[in-house]
Design a protein around this motif. Structure first.
Motif, PDB file in Angstrom:
ATOM      1  N   UNK A 107       0.866  -1.165   0.000  1.00  0.00           N
ATOM      2  CA  UNK A 107       0.000   0.000   0.000  1.00  0.00           C
ATOM      3  C   UNK A 107       0.913   1.228   0.000  1.00  0.00           C
ATOM      4  N   UNK A 108       1.384   1.641  -1.197  1.00  0.00           N
ATOM      5  CA  UNK A 108       2.360   2.733  -1.256  1.00  0.00           C
ATOM      6  C   UNK A 108       1.716   4.072  -0.900  1.00  0.00           C
ATOM      7  N   UNK A 109       2.515   4.937  -0.368  1.00  0.00           N
ATOM      8  CA  UNK A 109       2.041   6.287  -0.070  1.00  0.00           C
ATOM      9  C   UNK A 109       1.782   7.060  -1.350  1.00  0.00           C
ATOM     10  N   UNK A 110       1.098   8.179  -1.207  1.00  0.00           N
ATOM     11  CA  UNK A 110       0.744   8.986  -2.379  1.00  0.00           C
ATOM     12  C   UNK A 110       1.956   9.451  -3.164  1.00  0.00           C
ATOM     13  N   UNK A 111       3.061   9.723  -2.486  1.00  0.00           N
ATOM     14  CA  UNK A 111       4.233  10.244  -3.174  1.00  0.00           C
ATOM     15  C   UNK A 111       5.187   9.146  -3.641  1.00  0.00           C
ATOM     16  N   UNK A 112       4.885   7.889  -3.360  1.00  0.00           N
ATOM     17  CA  UNK A 112       5.757   6.782  -3.782  1.00  0.00           C
ATOM     18  C   UNK A 112       5.787   6.697  -5.303  1.00  0.00           C
ATOM     19  N   UNK A 114       6.875   3.904  -6.922  1.00  0.00           N
ATOM     20  CA  UNK A 114       6.696   2.512  -7.337  1.00  0.00           C
ATOM     21  C   UNK A 114       5.897   1.767  -6.269  1.00  0.00           C
ATOM     22  N   UNK A 115       5.724   0.474  -6.466  1.00  0.00           N
ATOM     23  CA  UNK A 115       5.028  -0.334  -5.479  1.00  0.00           C
ATOM     24  C   UNK A 115       3.547  -0.515  -5.725  1.00  0.00           C
ATOM     25  N   UNK A 116       3.074  -0.159  -6.909  1.00  0.00           N
ATOM     26  CA  UNK A 116       1.639  -0.264  -7.193  1.00  0.00           C
ATOM     27  C   UNK A 116       1.275  -1.426  -8.114  1.00  0.00           C
ATOM     28  N   UNK A 117       2.258  -2.184  -8.576  1.00  0.00           N
ATOM     29  CA  UNK A 117       2.007  -3.234  -9.565  1.00  0.00           C
ATOM     30  C   UNK A 117       0.961  -4.252  -9.138  1.00  0.00           C
ATOM     31  N   UNK A 118       1.153  -4.866  -7.972  1.00  0.00           N
ATOM     32  CA  UNK A 118       0.192  -5.883  -7.532  1.00  0.00           C
ATOM     33  C   UNK A 118      -1.118  -5.257  -7.075  1.00  0.00           C
ATOM     34  N   UNK A 119      -1.083  -4.009  -6.645  1.00  0.00           N
ATOM     35  CA  UNK A 119      -2.320  -3.295  -6.329  1.00  0.00           C
ATOM     36  C   UNK A 119      -3.158  -3.132  -7.595  1.00  0.00           C
ATOM     37  N   UNK A 120      -2.512  -2.819  -8.704  1.00  0.00           N
ATOM     38  CA  UNK A 120      -3.196  -2.697  -9.998  1.00  0.00           C
ATOM     39  C   UNK A 120      -3.725  -4.054 -10.444  1.00  0.00           C
ATOM     40  N   UNK A 121      -2.915  -5.099 -10.312  1.00  0.00           N
ATOM     41  CA  UNK A 121      -3.355  -6.447 -10.685  1.00  0.00           C
ATOM     42  C   UNK A 121      -4.556  -6.856  -9.843  1.00  0.00           C
ATOM     43  N   UNK A 122      -4.497  -6.602  -8.544  1.00  0.00           N
ATOM     44  CA  UNK A 122      -5.593  -6.963  -7.641  1.00  0.00           C
ATOM     45  C   UNK A 122      -6.897  -6.245  -8.001  1.00  0.00           C
ATOM     46  N   UNK A 123      -6.771  -4.997  -8.417  1.00  0.00           N
ATOM     47  CA  UNK A 123      -7.958  -4.208  -8.771  1.00  0.00           C
ATOM     48  C   UNK A 123      -8.504  -4.549 -10.151  1.00  0.00           C
ATOM     49  N   UNK A 124      -7.674  -5.125 -11.014  1.00  0.00           N
ATOM     50  CA  UNK A 124      -8.055  -5.346 -12.407  1.00  0.00           C
ATOM     51  C   UNK A 124      -8.452  -6.790 -12.694  1.00  0.00           C
ATOM     52  N   UNK A 125      -7.685  -7.743 -12.195  1.00  0.00           N
ATOM     53  CA  UNK A 125      -7.966  -9.160 -12.434  1.00  0.00           C
ATOM     54  C   UNK A 125      -9.086  -9.630 -11.514  1.00  0.00           C
ATOM     55  N   UNK A 126      -9.751 -10.706 -11.893  1.00  0.00           N
ATOM     56  CA  UNK A 126     -10.794 -11.276 -11.036  1.00  0.00           C
ATOM     57  C   UNK A 126     -10.184 -12.060  -9.880  1.00  0.00           C
ATOM     58  N   UNK A 127      -8.990 -12.596 -10.083  1.00  0.00           N
ATOM     59  CA  UNK A 127      -8.234 -13.246  -9.012  1.00  0.00           C
ATOM     60  C   UNK A 127      -6.773 -13.277  -9.424  1.00  0.00           C
ATOM     61  N   UNK A 128      -5.905 -13.428  -8.450  1.00  0.00           N
ATOM     62  CA  UNK A 128      -4.477 -13.538  -8.715  1.00  0.00           C
ATOM     63  C   UNK A 128      -3.832 -14.247  -7.542  1.00  0.00           C
TER      64      UNK A 128
END
Length: 166
Positions: A107-112, A114-128
């Protein structure tokens, strides 16, 4: 000495994909250009199969998973294996690398930066998830249900006809 990730498509298939359905696998070197090349492979495969209803979601997740493998998973000189699968009600992307670390969603901070890759996958894919491989490393996968074409469901109709009723 650690073993190298090689073309283990036939060895990995029983662990990860049932015999029904179809899949296509390709090996990529650990390079800066690999995410783009792997993404193009995924898009070309799904387009050839006529599986384009979730293409944007799958393209995005493939890019994120391969980028993670290149940056954090595949040791220098090793390969990244990408598999696209069509299995019953699902389409699935798998990214195999020889790295030992298990990826975690942060859960990256607003100013980070990087660190959002799996957050994007989690929000986009039905499962991972992450699965151990037969051999070195791991497989990180994302699945997409065909029934979920990405369109938002229509709200329930609770009022009468709109407009002039006279």
């Amino acid at each position: 000495m650690a073993s190298r990730l090689t073309n283990e498509a036939t060895d990995a298939t029983p662990d990860l994909l049932p015999a029904t359905g179809r899949h296509r696998t390709m090996l990529f070197p650990r390079r800066r250009t690999t995410p783009r090349t792997a993404r193009n492979f995924v898009v070309a495969t799904l387009t050839e199969w006529g599986e384009t209803s979730r293409l944007d979601d799958i393209r995005l997740c493939a890019s994120e998973l391969v980028t993670n493998a290149v940056l954090h998973g595949a040791p220098v000189g090793r390969l990244v294996l990408v598999r696209v699968g069509s299995l019953g009600d699902q389409l699935r992307i798998e990214v195999h690398d020889a790295g030992d670390d298990t990826p975690i969603q942060r859960d990256p901070g607003e100013s980070a930066v990087d660190g959002r890759g799996l957050l994007i996958v989690s929000a986009t894919a039905d499962s991972w998830g992450v699965k151990e491989r037969t051999g070195p490393g791991k497989c990180v996968w994302a699945a997409f249900d065909r029934a979920n074409n990405g369109a938002a469901p229509l709200p329930p109709h609770t009022t009468g006809p709109q407009g002039d009723t006279s």
